[in-house]
Scaffold this active site. Structure first.
Site, short mmCIF file in Angstrom:
data_model
loop_
_atom_site.label_atom_id
_atom_site.label_comp_id
_atom_site.label_asym_id
_atom_site.label_seq_id
_atom_site.Cartn_x
_atom_site.Cartn_y
_atom_site.Cartn_z
N ARG A 1 -30.90 23.35 39.02
CA ARG A 1 -30.14 24.21 39.95
C ARG A 1 -28.68 23.81 39.93
O ARG A 1 -27.78 24.66 39.93
CB ARG A 1 -30.68 24.09 41.38
CG ARG A 1 -32.07 24.65 41.63
CD ARG A 1 -32.11 26.17 41.57
NE ARG A 1 -31.23 26.81 42.54
CZ ARG A 1 -31.54 27.01 43.84
NH1 ARG A 1 -32.72 26.65 44.30
NH2 ARG A 1 -30.68 27.61 44.65
N HIS B 1 -34.06 35.97 44.63
CA HIS B 1 -33.54 34.59 44.56
C HIS B 1 -33.05 34.34 43.12
O HIS B 1 -33.66 33.60 42.36
CB HIS B 1 -34.64 33.60 44.95
CG HIS B 1 -34.15 32.22 45.28
ND1 HIS B 1 -32.80 31.86 45.26
CD2 HIS B 1 -34.82 31.08 45.62
CE1 HIS B 1 -32.69 30.58 45.58
NE2 HIS B 1 -33.89 30.09 45.80
N CYS C 1 -40.50 26.83 42.76
CA CYS C 1 -39.11 26.74 43.20
C CYS C 1 -38.90 25.62 44.21
O CYS C 1 -37.79 25.12 44.35
CB CYS C 1 -38.69 28.07 43.80
SG CYS C 1 -39.78 28.64 45.12
N1 NVA Z 1 -40.16 32.52 48.82
C1 NVA Z 1 -39.56 31.34 49.42
C2 NVA Z 1 -38.59 30.70 48.47
C3 NVA Z 1 -37.92 29.46 48.99
C4 NVA Z 1 -36.95 28.85 48.03
C5 NVA Z 1 -38.87 31.74 50.71
O1 NVA Z 1 -38.18 32.77 50.73
O2 NVA Z 1 -39.02 31.03 51.71
N1 CP Z 2 -35.73 26.47 45.88
C1 CP Z 2 -34.82 26.54 46.86
O1 CP Z 2 -34.01 27.47 46.93
O2 CP Z 2 -34.85 25.51 47.74
P1 CP Z 2 -34.09 25.38 49.15
O3 CP Z 2 -34.75 26.36 50.07
O4 CP Z 2 -34.31 23.95 49.54
O5 CP Z 2 -32.65 25.70 48.94
#
Ligand code: NVA
Ligand code: CP
Length: 313
Positions: free
Chosen positions: A298, A135, A270
Site C-alpha cells: 500500500r 476501494h 485487504c
Molecule cells: N470491505 C471492507 C474493506 C476494509 C478495508 C470495509 O469496507 O469495511
Molecule cells: N485495507 C485497508 O484499507 O485497511 P484500513 O481500513 O486499515 O485502512
C-alpha cells in the site's frame, strides 16, 4: 523521474477510469519507488495532503501519512467528526476551501458520491481512500502484489470469495486493467452490484480477459492463482453482522478450498481480517498467505499514485 504520467487525470476515484497502460505505468513506478525510495525523497517537497476520514483506518491512514513524508511532503489527518463537514458544511465548500491550502485530498467516506463531489469541486487531485462502493488503492496494490509474486499476471485468475462489496467491485475493475481474469463467488443477496459487473465485463471484453460471478466458492477457486476474501460485514454494516455471519456460512476460505486452487496460488485479504469467519487461521497465517506483503505495498503503490497525480513537471 518517472514514465507515463496520468496527464489526463486529476483524480483517482475508480480503476474503471484508468487504461491498462496507465495501470502498467503505475506498477512500474511503484516498483521503482519500492526499490529506490531515496530517489523520490524530495519529489513532493512543499506539498501537502489532506486526509479526510469518515471511517476507521490503520493501513490507509498510516501508509498515506508515511508515504507523503517519504516524498518530502506533509499529510494532515482530518476526522470528519472534527472538521466542519460533521456540522453540515457542504462537501463543495469544503473541497473549495481545502483547495486553497493544500495540494491534494485523500478521502475515506461512506457515500461514494462524497468522493465524486470532492473530486468535482476541488481544484486539486482527489484520491479515493475507500467508499461503500469502491476501494481502488487496495485493489491496485493487490494486482501489483500479484505481479511482483508471479512476474507476469497476464492470463492468470483471481478468485474472490464472499461479500460482493467495495473490494469485490474494485477487484473486478482492476482485473481487466492488470490482464487478469476475475471470478467472484457470493451468495444470493450479496452479489456484486449488477451495474459494476456490467462495466467490468465491458472492460474485460476490451482487454481479452473475463469477469464471472458465480455462487459456489469452489466454482470460483478451482485452478485460481490468487484467492481473495474480505470481511462479511464492512464498516457501516455492524448492525447486520449476525445476519451476515449466517448468510455467509460455507464461504470461509479454508485450507481445503486453497488446495483446489493452482498449486502456486496465493491468499490475499485487504485486512483487517477475522480468522474463523471469512478465513481460517491456517490460511491467513499459512504458506499461501501474502497478506503482509499487500499491506506493505500500500505504501509503495500509493506513493506512486501521489507522484502520478501531484508531481509537478
Ligand atoms: N470491505 C471492507 C474493506 C476494509 C478495508 C470495509 O469496507 O469495511
Ligand atoms: N485495507 C485497508 O484499507 O485497511 P484500513 O481500513 O486499515 O485502512
Amino acid at each position: 523521474m518517472f514514465h507515463g504520467p496520468w496527464q489526463r487525470h486529476k483524480d483517482l476515484v475508480s480503476i474503471h477510469d484508468l487504461s491498462a497502460e496507465e495501470v502498467e505505468a503505475l506498477f512500474q513506478l511503484a516498483a521503482n519507488v519500492k526499490a529506490r525510495p531515496e530517489r523520490y525523497r524530495t519529489a513532493l517537497a512543499g506539498q501537502t495532503l489532506a486526509m479526510i476520514f469518515e471511517k476507521s483506518s490503520t493501513r490507509t491512514r498510516v501508509s498515506f501519512e508515511v508515504g507523503m513524508y517519504q516524498l518530502g511532503g506533509l499529510a494532515t489527518f482530518l476526522s470528519s467528526r472534527d472538521i466542519q463537514i460533521g456540522r453540515g458544511e457542504t462537501i463543495a465548500d469544503t473541497a473549495k476551501v481545502l483547495s486553497r491550502y493544500i495540494s491534494g485530498i485523500m478521502a475515506r467516506t461512506f457515500a461514494h458520491a462524497t468522493v465524486t463531489d470532492l473530486a468535482k469541486y476541488a481544484t486539486v487531485p482527489v484520491i479515493n481512500g475507500l467508499t461503500d462502493l469502491l476501494h481502488p488503492c487496495q485493489a491496485l496494490t493487490d494486482y501489483f502484489t500479484a505481479r511482483e509474486r508471479f512476474g507476469t499476471v497476464k492470463g492468470l485468475t483471481l478468485a474472490y470469495v464472499g461479500d460482493g462489496n467495495n473490494m469485490a467491485h474494485s477487484l473486478m475493475f482492476g482485473g481487466p486493467k492488470a490482464g487478469m481474469n476475475v471470478r467472484v463467488a457470493s451468495p444470493d443477496g450479496y452479489k456484486p452490484k449488477p451495474e459494476i459487473v456490467e462495466l467490468a465485463r465491458q472492460d474485460a471484453a476490451a482487454a481479452g480477459t473475463t469477469v464471472e460471478v458465480v455462487t459456489r466458492p469452489e466454482d470460483a477457486v478451482r485452478g485460481a492463482h490468487v484467492v481473495y476474501t474480505d470481511v462479511f460485514a464492512s464498516m457501516g454494516q455492524e448492525a447486520e453482522a449476525q445476519v451476515r455471519l449466517k448468510a455467509f456460512a460455507g464461504y470461509q476460505v479454508t485450507p481445503e478450498l486453497m488446495e483446489t486452487a493452482d498449486k502456486d496460488a496465493v491468499f490475499m485479504h485487504c485486512l483487517p481480517c477475522h480468522r474463523g469467519e471469512e478465513v481460517a487461521a491456517a490460511v491467513a497465517d499459512g504458506r499461501w498467505s501474502v497478506i503482509f506483503d499487500e499491506a506493505e505495498n500500500r505504501l509503495h503503490v500509493q506513493k506512486a499514485i501521489m507522484l502520478m497525480l501531484m508531481h509537478r513537471h
